[in-house]
Design an enzyme around this catalytic site. Sequence first.
Site, PDB file in Angstrom:
ATOM      1  N   ARG A   1      79.137  32.079  55.437  1.00 37.56           N
ATOM      2  CA  ARG A   1      78.765  33.759  56.219  1.00 37.56           C
ATOM      3  C   ARG A   1      78.682  34.811  55.221  1.00 37.56           C
ATOM      4  O   ARG A   1      78.058  35.368  56.560  1.00 37.56           O
ATOM      5  CB  ARG A   1      80.261  33.443  57.479  1.00 37.56           C
TER       6      ARG A   1
ATOM      7  N   CYS B   1      90.963  37.225  66.450  1.00 29.44           N
ATOM      8  CA  CYS B   1      89.959  36.164  65.607  1.00 29.44           C
ATOM      9  C   CYS B   1      90.900  36.580  64.296  1.00 29.44           C
ATOM     10  O   CYS B   1      92.241  36.764  64.281  1.00 29.44           O
ATOM     11  CB  CYS B   1      88.824  37.143  65.397  1.00 29.44           C
TER      12      CYS B   1
ATOM     13  N   ASP C   1      87.288  45.253  53.380  1.00 31.11           N
ATOM     14  CA  ASP C   1      86.383  43.601  52.771  1.00 31.11           C
ATOM     15  C   ASP C   1      86.575  43.215  52.052  1.00 31.11           C
ATOM     16  O   ASP C   1      86.476  42.189  51.154  1.00 31.11           O
ATOM     17  CB  ASP C   1      84.376  44.165  53.516  1.00 31.11           C
TER      18      ASP C   1
ATOM     19  N   LYS D   1      74.902  41.976  55.031  1.00 28.28           N
ATOM     20  CA  LYS D   1      74.656  41.531  55.704  1.00 28.28           C
ATOM     21  C   LYS D   1      75.168  41.830  56.803  1.00 28.28           C
ATOM     22  O   LYS D   1      74.332  42.285  57.991  1.00 28.28           O
ATOM     23  CB  LYS D   1      76.251  40.027  55.376  1.00 28.28           C
ATOM     24  N   ASN D   2      75.914  43.200  57.079  1.00 36.10           N
ATOM     25  CA  ASN D   2      76.342  43.789  57.524  1.00 36.10           C
ATOM     26  C   ASN D   2      76.306  44.735  58.281  1.00 36.10           C
ATOM     27  O   ASN D   2      75.933  46.077  59.067  1.00 36.10           O
ATOM     28  CB  ASN D   2      77.932  44.601  57.347  1.00 36.10           C
TER      29      ASN D   2
HETATM   30  C1  UD1 Z   1      82.892  45.711  60.923  1.00 43.29           C
HETATM   31  C2  UD1 Z   1      82.200  44.837  59.790  1.00 43.29           C
HETATM   32  C3  UD1 Z   1      83.810  44.475  58.885  1.00 43.29           C
HETATM   33  C4  UD1 Z   1      84.340  45.407  58.816  1.00 43.29           C
HETATM   34  C5  UD1 Z   1      85.359  46.561  60.050  1.00 43.29           C
HETATM   35  C6  UD1 Z   1      86.228  47.621  59.313  1.00 43.29           C
HETATM   36  C7  UD1 Z   1      79.941  44.305  60.459  1.00 43.29           C
HETATM   37  C8  UD1 Z   1      79.267  43.237  60.657  1.00 43.29           C
HETATM   38  N1  UD1 Z   1      81.571  44.094  60.028  1.00 43.29           N
HETATM   39  O1  UD1 Z   1      83.782  45.112  61.709  1.00 43.29           O
HETATM   40  O2  UD1 Z   1      83.150  43.394  58.145  1.00 43.29           O
HETATM   41  O3  UD1 Z   1      85.711  44.288  58.340  1.00 43.29           O
HETATM   42  O4  UD1 Z   1      83.740  46.897  60.249  1.00 43.29           O
HETATM   43  O5  UD1 Z   1      84.659  48.315  58.135  1.00 43.29           O
HETATM   44  O6  UD1 Z   1      79.405  45.143  60.398  1.00 43.29           O
HETATM   45  N2  UD1 Z   1      88.485  48.412  67.278  1.00 43.29           N
HETATM   46  C9  UD1 Z   1      89.260  48.671  68.622  1.00 43.29           C
HETATM   47  N3  UD1 Z   1      87.885  48.953  69.636  1.00 43.29           N
HETATM   48  C10 UD1 Z   1      87.192  48.770  69.293  1.00 43.29           C
HETATM   49  C11 UD1 Z   1      86.803  47.895  68.332  1.00 43.29           C
HETATM   50  C12 UD1 Z   1      87.124  48.065  67.429  1.00 43.29           C
HETATM   51  O7  UD1 Z   1      90.507  48.686  68.988  1.00 43.29           O
HETATM   52  O8  UD1 Z   1      86.457  48.209  71.036  1.00 43.29           O
HETATM   53  C13 UD1 Z   1      89.822  47.975  65.999  1.00 43.29           C
HETATM   54  C14 UD1 Z   1      89.672  46.968  65.287  1.00 43.29           C
HETATM   55  O9  UD1 Z   1      90.489  45.974  65.879  1.00 43.29           O
HETATM   56  C15 UD1 Z   1      89.938  47.849  64.195  1.00 43.29           C
HETATM   57  C16 UD1 Z   1      89.350  49.024  63.575  1.00 43.29           C
HETATM   58  O10 UD1 Z   1      89.059  49.293  65.116  1.00 43.29           O
HETATM   59  O11 UD1 Z   1      91.045  47.300  63.703  1.00 43.29           O
HETATM   60  C17 UD1 Z   1      88.206  49.067  62.583  1.00 43.29           C
HETATM   61  O12 UD1 Z   1      87.473  47.865  63.552  1.00 43.29           O
HETATM   62  P1  UD1 Z   1      85.588  47.835  63.295  1.00 43.29           P
HETATM   63  O13 UD1 Z   1      85.240  49.007  62.279  1.00 43.29           O
HETATM   64  O14 UD1 Z   1      85.034  48.162  64.517  1.00 43.29           O
HETATM   65  O15 UD1 Z   1      85.229  46.768  62.941  1.00 43.29           O
HETATM   66  P2  UD1 Z   1      83.786  45.883  63.386  1.00 43.29           P
HETATM   67  O16 UD1 Z   1      82.748  46.517  63.561  1.00 43.29           O
HETATM   68  O17 UD1 Z   1      84.262  45.241  64.186  1.00 43.29           O
END
Ligand code: UD1
Length: 424
Positions: free
Chosen positions: A402, A118, A310, A22-23
Amino acid sequence: MQAIQIHGGTPLNGIIPISGSKNAALPLMTLCLLTNERFVLRNVPDLADINTMKSLLEQHGASIKTLEDKNSYELKVENLISSEAPYDLVRKMRASVLVLGPLLAKYGKAKVSLPGGCAIGTRPIDFHLKALETLGAEINLKSGYVEAKVPKHQGRLRGGHIVFPSITVGGTENAMMAASIAKGNTIIENAAREPEILDLANCLNLMGAKISGAGSSVIRIEGVEGLSGVNYSVLPDRIETGTYAIAAAITRGNLKLINTDPNLLEAVITALRISGVDIEVSDRSIDISTSRKIKGVDIQTEPYPGFPTDMQAQWMALMATADGAAMLTETIFENRFMHVPELVRFGANINVHGKSAIIRGSRDLSGAPVMATDLRASVSLVLLGLATHGTTIINRVYHLDRGYEGLEKKLESCGASIERISIK
Ligand code: UD1
């Protein structure tokens, strides 16, 4: 409303085919916004999140056809109809923000709703925005939306030096997609190393992009003028694989997982082996069997190649049935213990202290009515339901839809008593 009913306590035995990731599929689908040519994606899992991404891309102007099997799509964007990703779709699925980089790079503007809070934390997108600013985008936040554009005099995004303050999967993806057709060269430092990033880079390179280093923490991108269509197959889902590996372990059964890649989940396999689970791997499959006691094993979630956040809830469910205690520390998301009160309803002995949880394993657990809170949390309830005697009813199952293709069918074929029921 729909619920899942499980009569647990039966060891699972059989073969489970693993679906596409999915990711990986979600960002790959957004690549259709970077080309006007035919874009074919195979091994896409049939999930609610994929349907949300389809709706989002369709309202941008993509025509999407399902090909011979339900897991293959042809996507084509001849004319962009809208560069806006509306609140209604983004709030359903945070990965909707992945259209930002492609829209900005190809069409020079994008308006994307802020995802908002979220269940598993605040999850801001500040790193995505900073990265795109480094590539020359002008960004304003207005009425809950990110309004981004490439200044007229600049024409296209330009290459830049992006250093992420901490690791972000989505941020790395947005930056990599945007930089692929920017003018000049880009370096991304402290990039996420998740296999989904490498899959995205591999697909982009087949479309004509010049990306090297994906899968390591420094990614180099030589911007090209444009990208062509492609025919690409999504990599196997490592989280689904890990979840079914734990399903075998927690029910003290034997499963063979096929159409997967064991190299994608070394941290999970290592933890399972230390806990006493027997695992044999070959190129495209994993055999999991349980002949010994399962011991408590401490884990800490980390960015790839560490133990995935995850898989944290699923590991907690397994540890609730282990011999001895385990400490589990969540370092990625600040509020990812929502499943604890639900696991406790089975009789699990879990105490949370800040970012850590202590789980004292027990075999004296029993099925219970519980409520799903987020995607991975809900599957931990399924796992504990399968392991414990008695009846478990899981409410709010839309979370499961999902992320797990054909969950009930896959588990049922291995001997689980699991069915979807309607409740008032
Ligand atoms: C992706 C995955 C999700 C997984 C996560 C961490 C997808 C669709 N989802 O989510 O299943 O749990 O990686 O492996 O691929 N952060 C910030 N600012 C930002 C972006 C992130 O502070 O602009 C923080 C987030 O709040 C979190 C951490 O960085 O604490 C990691 O988030 P991130 O790796 O960006 O997760 P996603 O890409 O949303």
